[in-house]
Design an enzyme around this catalytic site. Sequence first.
Site, PDB file in Angstrom:
ATOM      1  N   ASP A  38       0.859  -1.179   0.000  1.00 59.80           N
ATOM      2  CA  ASP A  38       0.000   0.000   0.000  1.00 59.80           C
ATOM      3  C   ASP A  38       0.897   1.231   0.000  1.00 59.80           C
ATOM      4  O   ASP A  38       2.080   1.144   0.343  1.00 59.80           O
ATOM      5  CB  ASP A  38      -0.892   0.001   1.256  1.00 59.80           C
ATOM      6  CG  ASP A  38      -2.204   0.747   1.052  1.00 59.80           C
ATOM      7  OD1 ASP A  38      -2.169   1.831   0.428  1.00 59.80           O
ATOM      8  OD2 ASP A  38      -3.244   0.259   1.516  1.00 59.80           O
ATOM      9  N   TYR A 148     -15.648   7.059 -10.349  1.00 63.99           N
ATOM     10  CA  TYR A 148     -15.421   5.854  -9.558  1.00 63.99           C
ATOM     11  C   TYR A 148     -16.140   4.668 -10.196  1.00 63.99           C
ATOM     12  O   TYR A 148     -15.553   3.600 -10.397  1.00 63.99           O
ATOM     13  CB  TYR A 148     -15.919   6.068  -8.127  1.00 63.99           C
ATOM     14  CG  TYR A 148     -15.726   4.869  -7.225  1.00 63.99           C
ATOM     15  CD1 TYR A 148     -14.448   4.513  -6.798  1.00 63.99           C
ATOM     16  CD2 TYR A 148     -16.806   4.098  -6.799  1.00 63.99           C
ATOM     17  CE1 TYR A 148     -14.255   3.412  -5.967  1.00 63.99           C
ATOM     18  CE2 TYR A 148     -16.621   2.997  -5.976  1.00 63.99           C
ATOM     19  CZ  TYR A 148     -15.342   2.664  -5.564  1.00 63.99           C
ATOM     20  OH  TYR A 148     -15.162   1.570  -4.753  1.00 63.99           O
ATOM     21  N   LYS A 152     -14.482   1.223 -11.882  1.00 69.05           N
ATOM     22  CA  LYS A 152     -14.818  -0.096 -11.360  1.00 69.05           C
ATOM     23  C   LYS A 152     -15.503  -0.951 -12.428  1.00 69.05           C
ATOM     24  O   LYS A 152     -15.289  -2.172 -12.502  1.00 69.05           O
ATOM     25  CB  LYS A 152     -15.706   0.033 -10.120  1.00 69.05           C
ATOM     26  CG  LYS A 152     -14.953   0.544  -8.904  1.00 69.05           C
ATOM     27  CD  LYS A 152     -13.787  -0.366  -8.543  1.00 69.05           C
ATOM     28  CE  LYS A 152     -13.093   0.037  -7.258  1.00 69.05           C
ATOM     29  NZ  LYS A 152     -12.000  -0.893  -6.890  1.00 69.05           N
TER      30      LYS A 152
END
Length: 252
Positions: A38, A148, A152
């Site tokens: 991360d 977003y 996705k």
Amino acid sequence: MNGAGEGKVALVSGAGRGIGRAVAEKFASEGYRTIGFDVLTDSEPAPESWRLAECDVSDESAVSELIASIDAEHGRLDVVANVAGIVLVSPLAVTDWDDFRRMVDVNLGGVFLVCKHSIPLLERSGAGVIVNLGSVSGHVGQIDHSLYGATKGAVIALGRALAWELAPMGIRVASVSPGSVDTEMLRSDIRIEARRSGSTFEEVKRLREGEQALGRWADPSEIAEAVAFLASDKASFVTGADLLVDCGWVAR
């Protein structure tokens, strides 16, 4: 310890917190030698049962170096879980190009880069698995979430194509599309909505929980269970699929 992953190696992006953290912990609990990474590595205490590395999923050289280190240390890679992602809550008309690029680079580009550099190792394992994190936003429209949802939806489409491309190598590809999960990302959305509406956080939270068929948000561990299932031999005939874990949202 469940031995489903004994001798196997798993890589999890976005493992600093939230769903990615839960996925890494789930794989480690099943015996996988788990490497999470991360850009956020100090948000929670360092794990004891798995390794958390610092790496930007949208930086190709960093991703390539991380996967090369896995090859050098373990000589194999069996499971990749692409969980890293960011959200932008904004009307499209006031969203700038830099916002667009960042959303695409992280949410779609990150999946592309990790898959690209993992494929040779996954092929070597003989039965590799890629599980990507989609979203209910990739299936239904949500106000102020156009970018977003677009990224996705693209992740889901990429997985379907890759499933066919990689099948001759023995690699399965699937995705999980969560609904509302109690993570900092969702709580940030709720705080924004509360400010805009003049409501309290708890008022908006209760309203949004009430929209769920079961009247609650998911815990990240519930999404991790779905990812682990798709990565396991129990899903050996599953490829090209997207598993909705959305509390019935798309079924409405």
